[in-house]
Design an enzyme around this catalytic site. Structure first.
Site, PDB file in Angstrom:
ATOM      1  N   ARG A  92       0.826  -1.206   0.000  1.00 50.72           N
ATOM      2  CA  ARG A  92       0.000   0.000   0.000  1.00 50.72           C
ATOM      3  C   ARG A  92       0.856   1.251   0.000  1.00 50.72           C
ATOM      4  O   ARG A  92       1.969   1.265   0.549  1.00 50.72           O
ATOM      5  CB  ARG A  92      -0.882   0.038   1.254  1.00 50.72           C
ATOM      6  CG  ARG A  92      -1.864  -1.106   1.296  1.00 50.72           C
ATOM      7  CD  ARG A  92      -2.955  -0.882   2.314  1.00 50.72           C
ATOM      8  NE  ARG A  92      -2.417  -0.876   3.675  1.00 50.72           N
ATOM      9  CZ  ARG A  92      -3.126  -0.502   4.724  1.00 50.72           C
ATOM     10  NH1 ARG A  92      -4.369  -0.070   4.571  1.00 50.72           N
ATOM     11  NH2 ARG A  92      -2.596  -0.539   5.924  1.00 50.72           N
TER      12      ARG A  92
ATOM     13  N   SER B 173       8.351  -5.012   6.170  1.00 49.61           N
ATOM     14  CA  SER B 173       8.110  -6.057   7.169  1.00 49.61           C
ATOM     15  C   SER B 173       9.046  -7.251   7.014  1.00 49.61           C
ATOM     16  O   SER B 173       8.607  -8.388   6.804  1.00 49.61           O
ATOM     17  CB  SER B 173       6.656  -6.505   7.073  1.00 49.61           C
ATOM     18  OG  SER B 173       5.812  -5.393   7.079  1.00 49.61           O
TER      19      SER B 173
ATOM     20  N   ASP C 189       6.773  -3.670  10.517  1.00 50.32           N
ATOM     21  CA  ASP C 189       5.311  -3.584  10.707  1.00 50.32           C
ATOM     22  C   ASP C 189       4.897  -3.700  12.171  1.00 50.32           C
ATOM     23  O   ASP C 189       3.925  -3.096  12.613  1.00 50.32           O
ATOM     24  CB  ASP C 189       4.557  -4.611   9.840  1.00 50.32           C
ATOM     25  CG  ASP C 189       5.076  -6.027   9.972  1.00 50.32           C
ATOM     26  OD1 ASP C 189       6.079  -6.238  10.690  1.00 50.32           O
ATOM     27  OD2 ASP C 189       4.488  -6.945   9.352  1.00 50.32           O
TER      28      ASP C 189
HETATM   29  C1  G6P Z   1      -0.342  -4.571   8.935  1.00 52.24           C
HETATM   30  C2  G6P Z   1       0.591  -3.949   7.954  1.00 52.24           C
HETATM   31  C3  G6P Z   1       1.247  -4.910   7.033  1.00 52.24           C
HETATM   32  C4  G6P Z   1       1.590  -6.105   7.834  1.00 52.24           C
HETATM   33  C5  G6P Z   1       0.279  -6.756   8.073  1.00 52.24           C
HETATM   34  C6  G6P Z   1       0.357  -8.149   8.525  1.00 52.24           C
HETATM   35  O1  G6P Z   1      -1.536  -3.999   8.864  1.00 52.24           O
HETATM   36  O2  G6P Z   1       0.106  -2.795   7.388  1.00 52.24           O
HETATM   37  O3  G6P Z   1       2.359  -4.377   6.433  1.00 52.24           O
HETATM   38  O4  G6P Z   1       2.577  -6.904   7.307  1.00 52.24           O
HETATM   39  O5  G6P Z   1      -0.499  -5.989   8.940  1.00 52.24           O
HETATM   40  O6  G6P Z   1      -0.764  -8.730   8.033  1.00 52.24           O
HETATM   41  P1  G6P Z   1      -0.875  -9.691   6.770  1.00 52.24           P
HETATM   42  O7  G6P Z   1      -1.886 -10.633   7.279  1.00 52.24           O
HETATM   43  O8  G6P Z   1      -1.341  -8.871   5.657  1.00 52.24           O
HETATM   44  O9  G6P Z   1       0.426 -10.327   6.590  1.00 52.24           O
HETATM   45  C1  BGC Z   2       9.317 -10.776   9.172  1.00 52.35           C
HETATM   46  C2  BGC Z   2       9.066  -9.696  10.180  1.00 52.35           C
HETATM   47  C3  BGC Z   2       7.642  -9.236  10.107  1.00 52.35           C
HETATM   48  C4  BGC Z   2       6.715 -10.382  10.190  1.00 52.35           C
HETATM   49  C5  BGC Z   2       5.275  -9.986  10.116  1.00 52.35           C
HETATM   50  C6  BGC Z   2       8.285 -11.850   9.299  1.00 52.35           C
HETATM   51  O1  BGC Z   2       8.451 -12.795   8.312  1.00 52.35           O
HETATM   52  O2  BGC Z   2      10.590 -11.331   9.338  1.00 52.35           O
HETATM   53  O3  BGC Z   2       9.947  -8.636  10.002  1.00 52.35           O
HETATM   54  O4  BGC Z   2       7.430  -8.348  11.147  1.00 52.35           O
HETATM   55  O5  BGC Z   2       6.989 -11.312   9.195  1.00 52.35           O
HETATM   56  O6  BGC Z   2       4.959  -9.377   8.914  1.00 52.35           O
END
Ligand code: G6P
Ligand code: BGC
Ligand code: BGC
Length: 903
Positions: free
Chosen positions: A525, A589, A643
């Site tokens: 995003r 992240s 994140d």
């Molecule tokens: C947050 C962040 C993302 C993050 C995510 C994890 O809202 O904005 O960058 O990695 O949550 O959730 P997802 O399920 O999308 O991996």
């Molecule tokens: C990454 C982290 C991240 C997490 C959640 C992991 O795979 O190593 O940096 O915070 O995923 O998105």
């Protein structure tokens, strides 16, 4: 014989006539009641019960093995034990061995324990004679009373019928009572595997060729029928596919008054004097237990009128129960009936004339003919339901018949069949006598039940390693804690404990406009975050999600970063931001070693990312280089933020106690505020700094979690793009749970526990099961909805399969939540101890699709934390707008601290 006598007898017997029209009304009444009972319509109180039996198919003929069968309740006060050998399709048929025992009246009317102890005693006596040795024995329990079944081996007695009234059994599981009695005997290793109504035993006894019987009819001391129904019509089960055998329990038809037009005063008197007055009104007009009694009442009446026995009765005739159905059957015998009548009447202390004997024969005939005709009307109601099934066999319907009255009475079966033809002329019914009095059918059900029980054991064995107990979770928590400390000290540890250079939480005085990027979760995003005064405007966000094709996430680093910049430029154009140089925060992240707020060296990719030439590079420099390549664009990258940190900051804006950030989505990770003095990598020992734990890698050194890795987890790890890495994450996060489930399902299919062993190609497809699937299937759905979810994945499951799949999902996601909870517990306990507090109140800011969308995950995490960190009061606060907002706040705080407000 004088005319008057004949006239009186005739008049009396006329009351037993039931017209064709009345039979049709009874048929319609029963059918209506059956439909109402199936549909569980509110406000209706049908008098038939329509009890699901959990028998889901008619016999295949393939069933094999030796089974012990115990029959209780079908034939009055006798109990039968059988040893049945099923030889499958090709084996030669073997006759069963059986023995009958008479149950004394003090037991049929005694306590439940006496009854079941008696039954268990008979089993032992039978087996002693058979000399079966100490092998495990599988028992099928033919229990001929109305029961509410919840499985093939769970059955609660609703109410006693016929001549039984043992205390303490109604409302109890009769299988359990029998098991306990068998244990009290302690002699044999008997497992009660299935419980079956006698009608089901009859239906399942019949040979499947040329076509299986779909209806079971019993007319013995009581009467009843069962039949195969479409499961979607059985409202109670909430399933949509397949069939199930339903026990009609038609004996209670008329308990609401529907039989009044055909009841005689004799029926009313019989009911009043019976063991269970007011109930089983239909059965009391048909069942063998009552026919003799009806005859007796008529004879007393006729004697009283002077129409029989010269107006004389005898004490025996006046004694309840002195005329049996056996007498009735013998008296109606075409060749010896008259003589039998005379003998019986003499036994009753009467001196009958030849005419008396002839009249008594007529009485018996009237009572039993009515029974046969009523029974036929009920059967046609069942046939009407079977025939309404669109998938029914073109060969018509086969009805398995059983019970002594049906089999041994000289005219009963012929009259019943004739009446069926009259009432349902085009029903095309074949009547097939059941074998071994239904014993064989009970053995068939037992064979199926024992196969299912084996499957259940295999399922339990498969899932056992996923079920963690407290001690194991405590060990995880302790190891996590130890790894945190080592990581902070810079000693070797699988958890990196990376400084983030975020040292302060937002205080509400931050202002300005910021750009943010959010890369690494489900969505990529770009955001425009406007931070205003907390009390008035608050934070406003405009954002857009861009797709990130796998060719970009797994291509070259240059392609990835160029793509990111293209997206930013598009976004700026759309929002008239081109030309402005807003401070930009980058939520990235992945594990980065930060040397400052705007410098982060990517240590390694995780999750689904694998772009080349990025690991070991400063991500901010890579982004700046891409900005330079795209000429004419000015961007001011201020901060790179994990994140977890973005989430913590974003929630911290709402709640100042938020000092932990947690992500459980595609990946998993946590960050928290650590005392700077504990962070060896950063000089200074005053104040706090947010530490990005990178806990996903916990266990990568092989020192922890080894014992939790099942073969399924190992396969998932091996097939991932980073084998051996992110071992904790692979047990917890959304990207992997579906894969673990898929591996378990493959194994269970292989064991033939699932899908009948059929290997569906879709189940061979990696990543076919998404986190969304787990969330859907574990939510509060009806069985048919669960099955429909599987169908979307091209898995042709029945409802049983669907429930098994759900159990697998539950086991896998629960383990994930508990392991995650152990991690959170380690973090909050560390914060508490850092601060030397007895109790800590702390808020954890949380984000991630698994945590947010799964129906039970969050509660299970909380439960685990409550148990493992009892001195911490932990609030979980969901982050609303993703971590992009928090990342903007990181820049805003930095700007505030630097004394320069954002533009
Ligand atoms: C947050 C962040 C993302 C993050 C995510 C994890 O809202 O904005 O960058 O990695 O949550 O959730 P997802 O399920 O999308 O991996
Ligand atoms: C990454 C982290 C991240 C997490 C959640 C992991 O795979 O190593 O940096 O915070 O995923 O998105
Ligand atoms: C019972 C039924 C049984 C029937 C025939 C009735 O009294 O309630 O469950 O099938 O008798 O034995």
């Amino acid at each position: 014989m004088n005319e008057n006598t004949l006239e009186s007898v005739q008049q009396c017997l006329n009351q037993f006539d039931v017209t064709e029209e009345q039979l049709q009304q009874i048929q319609a009444g029963i059918l209506g009641d059956m439909e109402r009972a199936l549909g569980r319509q509110a406000g209706s109180s049908p008098s038939v019960q329509m009890l699901p039996t959990y028998v889901r198919s008619t016999p295949r003929g393939t069933e094999q093995g030796d089974f012990l069968v115990l029959e209780l309740g079908a034939s009055g006060a006798t109990l039968r034990v059988l040893w049945v050998t099923l030889t499958g399709i090709s084996g030669p048929r073997k006759e069963p061995v059986s023995q009958e025992f008479t149950i004394p009246t003090e037991i049929t009317l005694g306590t439940g324990q006496q009854l079941f102890d008696f039954a268990a005693g008979c089993l032992v006596q039978f087996l002693d004679q058979l000399q079966v040795g100490s092998q495990p024995i599988q028992l099928g329990f033919n229990f001929s009373f109305p029961c509410h079944q919840t499985g093939l081996n769970q059955s609660t007695l609703i109410s006693w019928t016929k001549g039984f009234r043992c205390s303490g059994v109604e409302g109890q599981d009769v299988v359990q009572l029998l098991r306990e009695a068998i244990q009290r005997q302690g002699a044999y290793n008997i497992e009660v595997v299935a419980v079956v109504n006698d009608t089901v035993g009859a239906m399942m006894s019949c040979d499947p060729s040329p076509q299986a019987c779909e209806v079971g009819l019993v007319v013995d001391t009581g009467t009843n029928a069962c039949y195969m129904e479409e499961v979607r019509h059985v409202a109670e089960l909430k399933e949509d596919r397949g069939r199930i055998c339903v026990n009609v329990q038609w004996g209670s038809f008329g308990d609401g008054g529907a039989l009044e037009p055909v009841q005689t005063p004799f029926d009313l008197q019989l009911d009043q004097e019976s063991l269970h007055p007011g109930t089983q009104r239909f059965e009391k007009m048909v069942g063998g237990l009552y026919l003799g009694e009806l005859v007796r009442l008529v004879l007393i009446h006729l004697a009283g009128q002077g129409a029989l026995f010269g107006g004389v009765t005898s004490p025996a005739l006046l004694t309840h129960g002195s005329v049996h159905v056996q007498h009735v059957m013998e008296i109606e015998d075409p060749s010896h009936g008259r003589a039998r009548a005379q003998a019986m009447l003499q036994e009753l202390g009467l001196t009958p004339s030849a005419q008396d004997c002839a009249q008594v024969q007529r009485v018996c005939g009237a009572v039993s003919s009515r029974a046969a005709r009523l029974c036929a009307a009920a059967l046609t109601a069942v046939l009407a339901r079977v025939r309404s099934n669109p998938e029914r066999s073109p060969l018509g319907v086969s009805v398995a018949t059983g019970g002594r009255l049906y089999k041994q009475h000289p005219r009963f079966s012929a009259l019943l069949q004739q009446t069926v033809r009259l009432l349902a002329p085009d029903a095309d019914v074949t009547f097939v006598p059941s074998e071994d009095g239904g014993g064989r059918g009970v053995a068939v059900v037992t064979a199926v039940a024992s196969r299912l029980a084996l499957q259940r054991r295999q399922l339990e064995e498969t899932l056992a390693p996923f079920r963690l107990h407290s001690q194991q979770l405590k060990a995880v928590q302790a190891q996590m804690r130890e790894s945190m400390v080592r990581g902070l000290r810079g000693e070797s540890s699988s958890i990196r404990m990376l400084p983030t250079y975020v040292c302060a939480m937002p205080d509400g005085t931050e202002r300005g406009d910021f750009l943010a990027l959010d890369l690494g979760g489900t969505n990529f995003r770009v955001l425009w975050v406007k931070v205003g005064s907390r009390s008035e405007e608050g934070i406003k966000i405009i954002n857009r999600v861009f797709s990130l094709p796998e060719s970009v996430t797994q291509g070259t680093g240059q392609q990835l970063f160029d793509h990111i910049v293209d997206c930013i430029v598009d976004f700026q154009k759309e929002n008239n931001l081109s030309g402005q140089t807003l401070p930009l925060s980058f939520t990235f992240s992945f594990p980065c070693k930060q040397l400052g707020l705007d410098q982060g060296i990517l240590l390694n990719w995780t999750k689904g990312f694998k772009a080349s030439d990025c690991e070991g590079q400063d991500v901010v420099s890579l982004l700046r280089a891409a900005i330079r390549r795209r000429q004419g664009v000015e961007l001011n990258v201020v901060a790179i933020v994990n994140d977890t940190v973005g989430t913590m900051m974003s929630c911290g804006y709402e709640d100042p106690h938020c000092e932990v950030g947690l992500i459980v989505g595609t990946g998993t990770n946590a960050c928290y505020m650590e005392e700077l003095g504990n962070v060896c990598a950063v000089p200074g020992d005053r104040g706090r700094m947010c530490i990005n734990m990178e806990w996903g890698a916990f266990g990568d050194d092989g020192l922890a979690l080894q014992e939790f890795y099942t073969p399924f987890d190992l396969s998932v790890d091996q097939a991932s793009i980073n084998p051996g890495k992110q071992r904790y994450e692979k047990l917890i996060s959304g990207m992997y749970l579906g894969e673990i489930v898929r591996q378990v399902l493959l194994h269970l299919t292989h064991l033939r526990v699932l899908f009948g062993g059929q290997e569906f190609p879709s189940l061979q497809t990696k990543d076919i099961i998404k986190t969304k699937f787990l969330s859907e299937i574990e939510s509060d759905l009806e069985r048919w909805q669960v099955r429909a979810i599987l169908e979307k994945l091209d898995l042709q499951a029945d409802c049983e399969d669907a429930l098994l799949v759900r159990e697998v999902c539950q086991a896998v996601s629960r383990r994930a939540a508990q392991l995650c909870g152990a991690g959170v517990a380690a973090v909050v306990e560390k914060i508490r101890e850092n601060r030397g507090l007895d109790r800590l109140s702390v808020t954890v800011g949380v984000d991630g699709t698994l945590y947010k969308l799964h129906p039970h995950f969050s509660e299970q995490v909380k439960d685990a934390v409550r148990e493992l960190a009892p001195q911490c009061c932990v609030r979980f606060l969901l982050s609303e707008d993703g971590s992009g907002k928090g990342a903007a706040l990181v820049s805003a705080v930095a700007c505030r601290l630097a004394g320069a407000a954002g533009p």
